[in-house]
Each structure stands twice: as C-alpha cells, then as structure tokens.
Enzyme design. Structure first.
Site, mmCIF file in Angstrom:
data_model
loop_
_atom_site.group_PDB
_atom_site.id
_atom_site.type_symbol
_atom_site.label_atom_id
_atom_site.label_comp_id
_atom_site.label_asym_id
_atom_site.label_seq_id
_atom_site.Cartn_x
_atom_site.Cartn_y
_atom_site.Cartn_z
ATOM 1 N N GLU A 102 -4.462 1.626 -0.338
ATOM 2 C CA GLU A 102 -3.014 1.696 -0.589
ATOM 3 C C GLU A 102 -2.479 0.376 -1.150
ATOM 4 O O GLU A 102 -1.306 0.048 -0.974
ATOM 5 C CB GLU A 102 -2.252 2.076 0.681
ATOM 6 C CG GLU A 102 -2.653 3.402 1.279
ATOM 7 C CD GLU A 102 -2.452 4.575 0.330
ATOM 8 O OE1 GLU A 102 -1.549 4.494 -0.537
ATOM 9 O OE2 GLU A 102 -3.183 5.573 0.456
ATOM 10 N N GLY A 103 -3.351 -0.347 -1.841
ATOM 11 C CA GLY A 103 -2.978 -1.628 -2.421
ATOM 12 C C GLY A 103 -3.473 -2.769 -1.563
ATOM 13 O O GLY A 103 -3.182 -2.816 -0.359
#
Length: 268
Positions: free
Chosen positions: A255-256
């Site tokens: 998610e980054g």
C-alpha cells in the site's frame, strides 16, 4: 452480442483483487509501455492491472501519445486471463500473492470502472486513502500481539532466580513497546474517524499516510524487541513470536512504502 455484466456487480462475487504493479514491478502507479497501451485499446482489457486508454481514435494505429489511465474489471475465467506463479513469501503466508497473466484478453466496455476513461489513477489513489488505515490497523494489531506475547514470556521466564520482567532493561523495552503501540492505536483511530466523516481528500491522504507509516514502523520495532525479549527462543519457529517478526515487515512495504508515505505527508 453484449457480454453480461461482471458477477461482481450482481452481488454474487465477494473477492475483487486490486493490483497496481506493472510487469516490470515498478514502485509507483505509472503508464505501461506503448505496446501494452495498444492492447489496452483494442482488447479493452485492464483491471486488476492498470493500463492506458487513448483520448482519441488516432491511437488505434498508434498515432497519439496522449493517453489516460483506466481500470477495467477482468473476471476469473475470462479467456486469456490466468493466475500463474504463487509467490513463496517470508511472511503473511496465509495471504496468497500471485502473478496474473493477460494474453489477448477481451472484455466489454461495460467493465470500465468509473464510467469513462481517465478515472483509473484517481480511483487508485482514493482506494489507497481507504486502504492505508486498514494496513495501519493490521500493524497496530501485530504490535499488540507481539507485546502480549513478550509480556507473558517475560513474566514466566526466570533468570537469576527472578522473572526477567523484574530486570530494568527488560522493563524499559516492554514500556517502550507499550507506549509505541498505544500511540499507533490512537493515530489509527484518528485516521479512520476522519475518513469516515470527511471522505477522501487531501487531509485524508495525509492522515492515512501518517497512520500507515507510523503504525507499521511500530509493528516492526515492537516485533523486533519482542524477539529480543524471547532471546534465542525468539529465533525458533517453535514460538509464535517468530511469525509476528516475519509478518511485520511487509506492513512497511505494501500500500505504498513508508518512504513514499513520508513524501505524501511532506507534500500535504
């Protein structure tokens, strides 16, 4: 002949993977090579990967360089779509991670998410605003679980005739773990409350990144310290703390990455 709408819209399917990594496994959502763009135009195939969509019909013969990011649903069983290699991971082994292959996939225009081309990148970023607090919640749970195990072990394990929890260095580690876990919990609550009340937006992006970044850093720190409390036993798979240690690392990546989260925070 018009293909019926995907079953996901009919409520018959509950699992919809969200993939946002190109074949080259880039770290950020970006347009794919032109040869992929032409397939995306002709085949209208995309999601769960992100492809590019042309602004005009000139792209049918490759005459345009102005392209948009789109997302399209591709259902399991669609001809040309296959799930290939199942990755052998260090942690979160209960969650399958696979390679998806697209070979001449065709889907109807009705599978386009957003109703029109060009909404893919916006939707992907909005999805991350909602997903990152979820990852932060996972991290907070992982930290709490590791802390609980460390507390139990420290009170049961005896050295020099006393539980190791009575030794000041161990007490300091347990105290720091408790402080960090509690701080992460309230940051996660704050991010979730803000997104629930205000929805996606610049402030939501910032607080979601803050929660994800801090909580996942805490999860790794607390899991590492918990292994230290266990000593040599913490390195053995006979004890559950080893799983917390292995599972925590991915929380700083998906998610980054946390480096990207810090960029998001700084830019807001």
């Amino acid at each position: 002949h018009r293909t019926p709408p995907p079953q996901i819209r009919c409520g018959n399917t509950t699992i919809l993977p969200f993939c946002m990594v190109s074949r080259q496994r880039r770290r950020r959502a970006s347009p794919l090579p032109r040869r992929w763009a032409l397939w995306a135009v002709w085949v209208l195939a995309l999601c769960p990967r992100t492809f590019r969509w042309p602004r005009s019909s000139d792209a049918w013969n490759g005459q345009t360089s102005t392209l948009l990011v789109v997302r399209i649903i591709v259902e399991k069983g669609t001809p040309g779509f296959e799930v290939k290699k199942v990755e052998d991971k260090m942690g979160i082994r209960c969650v399958p991670v696979v390679e998806t292959h697209f070979d001449g996939v065709r889907v109807p225009k009705s599978n386009l998410i957003g109703g029109r081309p060009g909404m893919g990148f916006k939707h992907a970023m909005m999805t991350l605003d909602y997903a990152r607090p979820g990852v932060a919640a996972q991290a907070m749970g992982a930290a709490q679980g590791a802390l609980d195990l460390a507390n139990v072990y420290a009170n049961r394990r005896k050295q020099f005739g006393a539980p190791i929890s009575s030794h000041q260095m161990v007490q300091q580690m347990l105290a720091d773990m408790a402080i960090q876990t509690s701080a992460a919990r309230w940051l996660v609550y704050s991010a979730a409350a803000q997104i629930d009340t205000q929805g996606p937006g610049p402030e939501a992006s910032k607080v979601a990144a803050m929660a994800k970044c801090y909580a996942s850093d805490v999860a790794v720190k607390v899991a590492t310290d918990a292994v230290q409390v266990f000593g040599g036993y913490g390195f053995m798979e006979d004890y559950p703390i080893a799983k917390f240690f292995r599972d925590a690392k991915i929380l700083q990546i998906y998610e980054g990455t946390n480096q990207v989260q810090r960029l998001v925070i700084a830019r807001h």
